[in-house]
Design a protein around this motif. Structure first.
Motif, short mmCIF file in Angstrom:
data_model
loop_
_atom_site.label_atom_id
_atom_site.label_comp_id
_atom_site.label_asym_id
_atom_site.label_seq_id
_atom_site.Cartn_x
_atom_site.Cartn_y
_atom_site.Cartn_z
N MET A 82 0.83 -1.21 0.00
CA MET A 82 0.00 0.00 0.00
C MET A 82 0.86 1.26 0.00
N ASP A 83 0.41 2.29 -0.68
CA ASP A 83 1.09 3.57 -0.71
C ASP A 83 0.57 4.43 0.44
N VAL A 84 1.14 4.21 1.62
CA VAL A 84 0.69 4.92 2.83
C VAL A 84 1.91 5.40 3.60
N ASP A 85 1.72 6.44 4.42
CA ASP A 85 2.79 6.97 5.26
C ASP A 85 2.65 6.48 6.70
N ILE A 86 1.44 6.67 7.25
CA ILE A 86 1.18 6.33 8.65
C ILE A 86 0.08 5.28 8.72
N VAL A 87 0.32 4.26 9.50
CA VAL A 87 -0.66 3.19 9.69
C VAL A 87 -1.04 3.15 11.17
N VAL A 88 -2.32 3.23 11.46
CA VAL A 88 -2.81 3.19 12.84
C VAL A 88 -3.39 1.81 13.11
N ASN A 89 -2.91 1.18 14.15
CA ASN A 89 -3.35 -0.15 14.57
C ASN A 89 -4.28 0.01 15.77
N VAL A 90 -5.56 -0.29 15.56
CA VAL A 90 -6.55 -0.26 16.65
C VAL A 90 -6.93 -1.71 16.94
N GLN A 91 -6.75 -2.14 18.18
CA GLN A 91 -7.08 -3.51 18.54
C GLN A 91 -8.58 -3.76 18.40
N GLY A 92 -8.92 -4.96 17.94
CA GLY A 92 -10.32 -5.29 17.69
C GLY A 92 -11.19 -5.33 18.93
N ASP A 93 -10.55 -5.38 20.11
CA ASP A 93 -11.32 -5.45 21.36
C ASP A 93 -11.41 -4.10 22.06
N GLU A 94 -11.32 -3.00 21.27
CA GLU A 94 -11.39 -1.64 21.82
C GLU A 94 -12.60 -0.89 21.24
N PRO A 95 -13.81 -1.32 21.55
CA PRO A 95 -15.00 -0.68 20.96
C PRO A 95 -15.27 0.73 21.46
N PHE A 96 -14.55 1.16 22.51
CA PHE A 96 -14.80 2.50 23.06
C PHE A 96 -13.75 3.52 22.61
N ILE A 97 -13.00 3.20 21.56
CA ILE A 97 -12.03 4.18 21.06
C ILE A 97 -12.74 5.46 20.66
N GLU A 98 -12.03 6.59 20.80
CA GLU A 98 -12.66 7.87 20.50
C GLU A 98 -11.66 8.78 19.80
N LYS A 99 -12.20 9.82 19.20
CA LYS A 99 -11.45 10.68 18.29
C LYS A 99 -10.30 11.42 18.97
N GLU A 100 -10.53 11.95 20.17
CA GLU A 100 -9.53 12.79 20.82
C GLU A 100 -8.20 12.07 21.01
N SER A 101 -8.26 10.84 21.54
CA SER A 101 -7.03 10.09 21.79
C SER A 101 -6.32 9.72 20.49
N LEU A 102 -7.09 9.27 19.49
CA LEU A 102 -6.49 8.91 18.21
C LEU A 102 -5.86 10.12 17.54
N ALA A 103 -6.50 11.26 17.62
CA ALA A 103 -5.96 12.48 17.00
C ALA A 103 -4.63 12.86 17.65
N LYS A 104 -4.49 12.68 18.97
CA LYS A 104 -3.24 12.99 19.65
C LYS A 104 -2.11 12.10 19.16
N VAL A 105 -2.41 10.84 18.92
CA VAL A 105 -1.38 9.91 18.44
C VAL A 105 -0.92 10.30 17.04
N ILE A 106 -1.86 10.65 16.18
CA ILE A 106 -1.51 11.03 14.81
C ILE A 106 -0.72 12.33 14.80
N GLU A 107 -1.05 13.26 15.70
CA GLU A 107 -0.39 14.55 15.76
C GLU A 107 1.11 14.42 16.05
N VAL A 108 1.51 13.34 16.72
CA VAL A 108 2.92 13.10 17.01
C VAL A 108 3.77 13.21 15.74
#
Length: 237
Positions: A82-108
């Motif tokens: 795949m032609d991608v730069d950043i890949v985010v791995n979200v575990q399948g057993d995390e149904p309560f993931i939310e935007k704020e935390s994921l956005a902080k990780v990407i911002e790094v």
């Protein structure tokens, strides 16, 4: 990328357990989509059952061609071409993931123009000793710049001096990788510390990779055990 294995060692078939009328894996997929942070969201699996559940929900599935020891190995195979730069791995057993935390990780990665950081992940402070001592809860210790020093299922740091107030952090199963680091991960053999603790992030540390940890106060509920599923159902309702 959401790696999804049907036969989990601690809680077999946990991803297909009902959570508010849908399987856990479908809830996790929908939560990732609902953040609107990603160009594409895929579930990566070798399971017909999980494939069928995601497909019936209108989701996208990539089938693994090989057996894999970890979720990171599984998604490394999936993104190889795949032609991608950043890949985010979200575990399948995390149904309560939310935007704020994921956005902080990407911002790094937006704040790393020299591309010195190989991956980023999430930690949340915990104070309940039951969680701190629970081997199903992975803990992390960091340096003064919030780079990971070590991950463990044991309480770290060990509370030898009760008069010293130490902050304990729970590691959440969400990673953001540079594609290069993820492909390297798949090629590097598992070493003794990862094999002992059964924590895939340790492989990166053993080979000298830099993991930037991002603190969040949103703990959520990861589903590792039947007891976690009971908590998740109560929270969902």
């Amino acid at each position: 990328m959401i790696p999804a294995r049907y036969q989990a060692s601690r809680f077999p078939a946990k991803l297909m357990q009902d959570l508010g009328g849908k399987p856990v894996i479908v809830r996790t997929y929908e939560a990732a989509l609902d953040t609107h942070l990603f160009d594409e969201v895929y579930v990566v699996t070798d399971s017909d059952v999980i494939d069928d559940a995601i497909s019936e929900a209108g989701g996208k599935v990539i089938r693994s061609k090989q057996e894999h020891e970890s979720g990171s190995d599984r998604i490394a195979e999936a993104v190889q071409d795949m032609d991608v730069d950043i890949v985010v791995n979200v575990q399948g057993d995390e149904p309560f993931i939310e935007k704020e935390s994921l956005a902080k990780v990407i911002e790094v990665f937006h704040k790393d123009p020299q591309m010195e950081i190989d991956l980023a992940s999430i930690m949340t402070p915990i104070s309940d000793w039951e969680q701190i001592s629970n081997p199903n809860v992975v803990k992390v210790i960091v340096d003064s710049a919030n780079f990971a020093l070590y991950f463990s299922r044991s309480p770290i740091p060990y509370p030898r001096d009760k008069n010293v107030n130490a902050v304990y952090y729970k590691h959440k199963g969400i990673y953001a990788f540079r594609k290069r680091a993820l492909i390297d991960f798949q090629k590097l053999p598992m070493l003794s510390l990862e094999a002992k603790e059964k924590i895939e992030a340790i492989r990166f540390l053993e080979y000298g990779k830099k993991i930037k940890m991002v603190e969040t106060d949103v703990s959520g509920i990861g589903i590792d055990t039947p007891e976690d599923l009971v908590k998740a159902r109560k929270a969902w309702s």
